[in-house]
Design an enzyme around this catalytic site. Structure first.
Site, PDB file in Angstrom:
ATOM      1  CB  CYS A 154       5.321  -9.879  -5.528  1.00  0.00           C
ATOM      2  SG  CYS A 154       3.944 -10.987  -5.064  1.00  0.00           S
ATOM      3  CG  HIS A 205       1.897  -2.582   9.021  1.00  0.00           C
ATOM      4  ND1 HIS A 205       2.030  -1.133   9.228  1.00  0.00           N
ATOM      5  CD2 HIS A 205       1.184  -2.812   7.746  1.00  0.00           C
ATOM      6  CE1 HIS A 205       1.395  -0.505   8.484  1.00  0.00           C
ATOM      7  NE2 HIS A 205       0.893  -1.346   7.599  1.00  0.00           N
TER       8      HIS A 205
END
Lengths: 578, 578
Positions: free
Chosen positions: B531, B156
């Site tokens: 993406c 993250h």
């Protein structure tokens, strides 16, 4: 109206002969005249269904193939387990999923250890848990049945219970367990530890008190049908088993080998879990090896027992699969006990637990990845297999081990690990001056493995489709978490059935077929099987026949279902060709 | 030795002309005689590399295509971020992964809230965390750089930092944080909150104190190369962005639209997270709708801001993706604060947290599955998009929204959810009597979706390959947990590179190609893009060109890299044809 009665019998006989099946007829009598209104094939119990099929073959109304197609394999489940006496009164207190068939009664117990204690006092228990984990296995063995509040048809409790042939009701969400006070509440009622309940794993019902059950009765007709099925089918039927008990049951039910022996279940046994933990907490390869040496004799004994029961039949041993954190202690109490036993600090254990924590254990450091990082684990397991094989040979027990490497994604992984197995085999061969026969293969349980089957096949004697994990990864659905939305999916007709129950032909199925055809390009005679839960599901078995698999493997109590399903699949495939 | 020097210059010019590149030559002078020993293309910095390429085109030594191929796209990163002054002294205290390029100094802070407070006092901070979660976003925005103890190149912290263009060093495992005492230990040294450190996200180094940095200098040659690249490439380059700041940066860097606007990032904002929690804690659709009505104006504002910045360019909005439990409070303190604000009991919140707990959240109740269970969430988001579109139209802002449904596995899911979007569009059209232009498409991020692309394409105007999740599921590797064994895999040459950095052509790549060709069977003109993080990786961009994608989308600071890589991919593809 004896005249009418005679006429009715005559007409019925004609109808039965015409439709070649038992008929459910509607008629009326007006002014002593018989009027036939409707006729259709009659509904029947599993037992009746088998009897009618066998009788009709005897009466030459139908042939054996037709008889086999007449029986719904799923119905067999009820013949193999105790059922509730239909005349008994039932005080239903909750409902859950019918996770493993059969009915059982016993005292409520909330922990695996308590279940074991009561078992040693010859008391029957039902183990009630929020959900179960591998550490509860001994309690599941000790209890008559399992009831859980969370988890679906493929939760740990459900899968293990089906394997054990024990009744299980899972995901009974209305039950609120209070472990501390040792009771559960449901719809305003409170049930304490020691209170007796009954569960029916075929219907998902939970009842207060003891409800009378009827024992299974496997009559002569059942074994007649099974022998016809064995003659008709092409695919072999193996079992998923790792305990001597399961292995024996499966062999009695006609299993032709073990398709999946999960070695990690052996690691949880009380006698050895401490050494397993010592291994995981070790900081060097040398220290890990010291701990592994202590586990080796246990593993060897496990394998020898299973090989002996399966004398003459193949046994597929899957090397260690789950992530190591599954073996570490969880509660503070356990942690301090392990710290004391191993003379290390609690902090060291807690640090290791935190190190090994994973966000998505299903996609984590497990399967063959463990052996890439710590090859000594698989080395020990192979040594145990080969040493067991040598000992069995001495006792004239014929062993056909098939060593299976889990979670392969690339050809290189299997190349490296096959070399590890072969090297260990060579060592043992030299030590005992004995030739060793074994196969090395892999599970195909990741999409990437299916896509690269041609390359992987170079290093594999066999493939076994691990369709539980292959379903999880192909669909991106965690088996443990699917319960939360799968109903919405079935309601919206997105899935016709739970993809963990019956194989998702358009997704997982595509990958299985692709892998089979690509593997054969490099190795035309590669052995192909399935060892996911689907191996015991009739619809999935139809698919396996089409995909050209050589065998299916399923939990022991599903072996008869698989034998019949495999026969039906072969009969139907012949029909399509004709 | 001026005579020899003149001779040397002449020879160098000849060599440069011959090899059409800057040369690094070795020579010796013996008895005033010049001996040439060796010559090879010279190593150079990114800046020099661009200057040499542009100069050589001016000198007509090479053409523009050759110039573009001479520059390593990965080197551009250093041109876009501050770098450490090579002359400065460095007291290196730890190393981690070079997770997001650039160098920065600041005071150590251990929580997102503290970082925000210091920011408001105009103080520079480095946010130090075990790992980051979506709740730390505001602290990451407020800090100069991020340092984590756990997590890989695609954790993250790493992904978000790259998106923000902030330096990040991740997985610096030697650092031991003690949140309570507000300090960290590393190799026997202790660093307290408020101490100054410097991190270099290009090398992974962590240093004590402030180390001087040099600002990026995007010279004229840089923009010359970029304009040549834009002329040469075929694929469009979009960006992954959801904040006005990121969107602006990306547009300045030449992004031609947004390929991924993650709406969940908007849900975490302090003003609205309470309503999001209210929605999740609601027990009926009606109550959920009441909470969603409160979120609607915020979402509308978000979309309007982004549409305005991207005036005239397409914006792909991904509807809500993460599992709902990610939005619930975690600490007891937070739980009691939420309970107070929503006038519900703490127990109710804790029960819901326990209900929503998942073993493998990556494979859980998320993506479009949320909308199958709770369609009202996507309904609100579509309403916000369409209302924003109407308002932009009034202000003559041209909006091209592409609504993207995540985690599709089957055609039926997209059929149901496309209908939901179209229905909401019709409602808004009728309300304002205005025609709405928009596309509806899906991410292809599950193997099953790739395998069923033909069917899914029936309901999709575009596909965007979500290669982060597609890599996780195809390889069965959790991005968050891969750090534990990926090194062993690279060491053993099983993976040449981290499959989350550069696309796994033989696995994930096969599925992408299969999906592209199958989708075109039902919809020849379907728009295809990527993406995932791979959209900014030069090697993966080569693959995208081959697969026939129409665009790549990447984090803002990677847009120039992608523009150059896309140009190189096209130039190389022409070469292969010739």
């Amino acid at each position: 109206m004896p005249a009418v009665y005679g006429e009715l019998v005559k007409i019925y006989k004609k109808l039965e002969k015409h439709y070649k099946d038992m008929q459910d007829i509607e008629f009326t009598v007006e002014n002593k005249k018989l009027w036939m209104l409707q006729t259709r094939s009659g509904k029947r119990t599993a037992k009746a269904s088998i009897k009618i099929a066998v009788d009709m073959v005897k009466e030459k109304l139908i042939n054996k193939d037709e008889a086999l197609l007449r029986i719904d394999p799923k119905m067999l489940d009820t013949l193999l387990h105790p059922t509730l006496d239909p005349k008994a009164d039932k005080d239903i207190i909750a409902k859950g999923l019918p996770a493993s068939p059969g009915a059982a009664s016993g005292k409520i117990t909330f922990s695996a250890d308590d279940a074991e204690i009561l078992k040693s006092q010859n008391q029957k228990t039902i183990l009630v848990r929020l959900e179960t984990s591998p550490e509860d296995i001994h309690g599941m063995h000790a209890s008559e049945g399992i009831l859980t509040c969370r988890g679906g048809m493929t939760s740990h409790a459900a899968v293990v219970a089906r394997g054990m042939g024990k009744p299980c009701v899972s995901g009974s969400g209305n039950i609120q367990i209070d472990y501390e006070s040792k009771n559960f509440k449901v719809n305003g009622r409170v049930f304490k530890e020691g209170d007796i309940i009954t569960i029916d794993g075929s219907s998902g019902e939970v009842m207060s008190g003891e409800v009378k059950t009827i024992k299974p009765d496997i009559s002569g007709d059942f074994s007649t049908i099974m022998s016809w099925a064995d003659n008709a089918r092409e695919m072999k039927v193996r079992t998923n088993a790792e305990t001597p008990l399961d292995t024996k049951v499966a062999r009695e039910f006609g299993a032709e080998g073990i398709g999946l022996c999960r070695t990690e279940h052996m690691f949880f046994d009380e006698e050895r879990i401490l050494y397993v933990r010592q291994m995981i907490l070790s900081k060097s390869r040398e220290d890990r090896n010291i701990a592994l040496r202590k586990i080796l004799p246990f593993q060897k004994k496990d394998f020898k027992e299973i090989f002996t029961i399966m004398n003459g039949l193949p046994v597929t041993v899957r090397l260690l699969d789950p992530p190591l954190h599954e073996f570490l202690p969880k509660s503070d109490e356990e942690i301090s006990s392990v710290a004391l036993s191993l003379s290390i600090s609690e902090k060291e254990i807690k640090d290791r637990i935190s190190d090994l924590h994973e966000e998505n254990p299903m996609l984590g450091h497990r399967g063959c990845r463990l052996a890439i990082s710590y090859p000594e684990i698989y080395e020990m397991q192979c040594e145990a297999i080969f040493e067991a094989l040598i000992e069995c040979k001495k006792e004239k027990i014929k062993v056909l081990p098939e060593i299976m490497i889990p979670l392969i994604a690339t050809g290189q992984e299997l190349e490296i690990l096959r070399e590890l197995v072969d090297k260990k085999a060579l060592e043992v061969t030299r030590k005992y001056n004995q030739k060793l026969d074994y196969l090395v293969g892999t599970m195909i349980e990741l999409p990437r493995a299916a896509l690269n089957a041609k390359d992987i096949a170079k290093y594999a004697d066999f493939f076994s489709f691990g369709t539980n994990d292959l379903t999880q990864t192909t669909l991106g659905i965690s088996r443990d978490d699917a319960g939360k939305f799968l109903d919405d999916y079935v309601d919206n007709n997105i899935f016709k059935v739970d993809p963990f129950v019956s194989i998702d032909v358009n997704g997982v199925g595509q990958l299985v077929e692709l892998a089979c055809s690509n593997a054969k390009k490099n190795k035309p005679k590669i052995k192909l099987g399935i060892c996911g839960e689907h191996g015991g599901d009739p619809d999935s078995i139809q698919f396996c026949q089409k995909a050209g698999l050589n065998y299916v493997s399923c939990s022991p109590y599903r072996v008869p279902i698989a034998r019949l399903s495999a026969a039906q699949a072969k009969i139907l495939s012949k029909k399509k060709v004709n």
